[in-house]
Design a protein around this motif. Structure first.
Motif, mmCIF file in Angstrom:
data_model
loop_
_atom_site.group_PDB
_atom_site.id
_atom_site.type_symbol
_atom_site.label_atom_id
_atom_site.label_comp_id
_atom_site.label_asym_id
_atom_site.label_seq_id
_atom_site.Cartn_x
_atom_site.Cartn_y
_atom_site.Cartn_z
ATOM 1 N N LEU A 16 46.212 39.267 -8.266
ATOM 2 C CA LEU A 16 46.579 39.078 -6.864
ATOM 3 C C LEU A 16 45.680 38.037 -6.214
ATOM 4 N N ASN A 17 44.363 38.133 -6.463
ATOM 5 C CA ASN A 17 43.433 37.156 -5.907
ATOM 6 C C ASN A 17 43.716 35.760 -6.445
ATOM 7 N N ARG A 19 46.678 34.607 -7.369
ATOM 8 C CA ARG A 19 47.881 34.111 -6.695
ATOM 9 C C ARG A 19 47.557 33.664 -5.281
ATOM 10 N N TYR A 20 46.763 34.464 -4.581
ATOM 11 C CA TYR A 20 46.357 34.076 -3.234
ATOM 12 C C TYR A 20 45.599 32.745 -3.250
ATOM 13 N N GLN A 23 47.428 29.486 -3.372
ATOM 14 C CA GLN A 23 48.177 29.100 -2.174
ATOM 15 C C GLN A 23 47.299 28.447 -1.107
ATOM 16 N N VAL A 24 45.995 28.363 -1.372
ATOM 17 C CA VAL A 24 45.081 27.755 -0.396
ATOM 18 C C VAL A 24 44.670 26.380 -0.885
ATOM 19 N N LYS A 104 39.046 45.408 0.880
ATOM 20 C CA LYS A 104 40.354 45.704 0.298
ATOM 21 C C LYS A 104 40.965 46.924 0.978
ATOM 22 N N GLU A 107 45.293 41.307 3.895
ATOM 23 C CA GLU A 107 46.471 40.452 3.863
ATOM 24 C C GLU A 107 46.077 39.031 3.489
ATOM 25 N N PHE A 108 47.062 38.261 3.058
ATOM 26 C CA PHE A 108 46.807 36.881 2.655
ATOM 27 C C PHE A 108 46.188 36.080 3.790
ATOM 28 N N GLU A 109 46.598 36.368 5.025
ATOM 29 C CA GLU A 109 46.088 35.592 6.155
ATOM 30 C C GLU A 109 44.569 35.703 6.274
ATOM 31 N N PHE A 111 42.472 36.447 3.800
ATOM 32 C CA PHE A 111 41.945 35.756 2.625
ATOM 33 C C PHE A 111 41.945 34.248 2.863
ATOM 34 N N SER A 112 43.063 33.733 3.337
ATOM 35 C CA SER A 112 43.197 32.307 3.584
ATOM 36 C C SER A 112 42.205 31.834 4.646
#
Length: 228
Positions: A16-17, A19-20, A23-24, A104, A107-109, A111-112
């Protein structure tokens, strides 16, 4: 490109990390280590700028690894990515110089935002010889408008108060979509408010995995009162 090492013993979370991270913009996966020993070996043989570090791992846990990284003088920054939310763990991590602390599930936001802030700080330091107080406060120390009791940009008090009233009336955990329907705002807009409320402790978030489809993020009211 900022080279990132993910240190995580749970393959699902590591993926998951990964994939996140993909996207950055501006970041590249250098590798994934399943434990502290693998991470130390990787650091000896590869260029790494940033570590996404889990705390709970067998043998060499995240805090021990962080101590070893500092003792070995590796020039690498660390963002802690962990379920640990006790103040002792947070304090220890901050004393060891972590640049951010993600609890944890997130959300992706969030993380981003952590990576984007890190990228901007890195750029500013690399391109500057000296910094003034404003740049240090805003870009390096990340002092935000919230320190002065103001809401983050894009949020307004009336909408926040409306959302908070609906949250207080919700006895069970809720999703962004469910709350958006109750309040009558878009999911995109509501997500910003929920993210803010989670950041100040009003909400607790939990990523719930389902038999089919994507995992869903559920929020729960902590009974803490809103001070804004």
């Amino acid at each position: 490109m900022i080279q990132v090492l993910i240190v995580e013993d749970d393959p699902m979370v590591a993926e998951l990390n990964k994939r996140y991270l993909s996207q950055v913009e501006g970041f590249c996966l250098a590798g994934i280590a399943g434990n502290g020993a693998e991470a130390l070996t990787f650091l000896e043989n590869n260029v790494v700028d940033l570590i996404l570090l889990d705390l709970y791992m067998p043998n060499i846990d995240g805090m021990k690894l962080l101590n070893s990284v500092r003792s070995a003088c590796h020039e690498v920054d660390v963002i802690m990515v962990t379920a640990a939310r006790d103040t002792r763990s947070i304090q220890q991590a901050l004393r060891q110089g972590v640049v951010d602390y993600l609890i944890k599930p997130f959300e992706f936001e969030r993380f981003s935002a952590a990576l984007s802030d890190y990228k901007e700080r890195t750029r500013l330091i690399d391109e500057s010889e000296v910094l003034d107080q404003v740049e240090i406060d805003r870009q390096i120390l990340a002092k935000s408008e919230r320190a002065q009791g103001e809401l983050p940009k894009g949020l307004d008090r009336e909408t926040l108060a409306l959302i908070f009233e609906h949250i207080k009336q919700s006895a069970a955990p809720f999703s962004t979509e469910e709350m958006a329907q109750q309040v009558g705002v878009s999911r995109v807009s509501l997500r910003k408010y929920l993210k803010f409320l989670a950041s100040i402790g009003i909400l607790e978030g939990k990523l719930t995995y389902r038999a089919v489809g994507r995992p869903i993020h559920l929020y729960k009211y902590t009974l803490k009162e809103l001070a804004f």
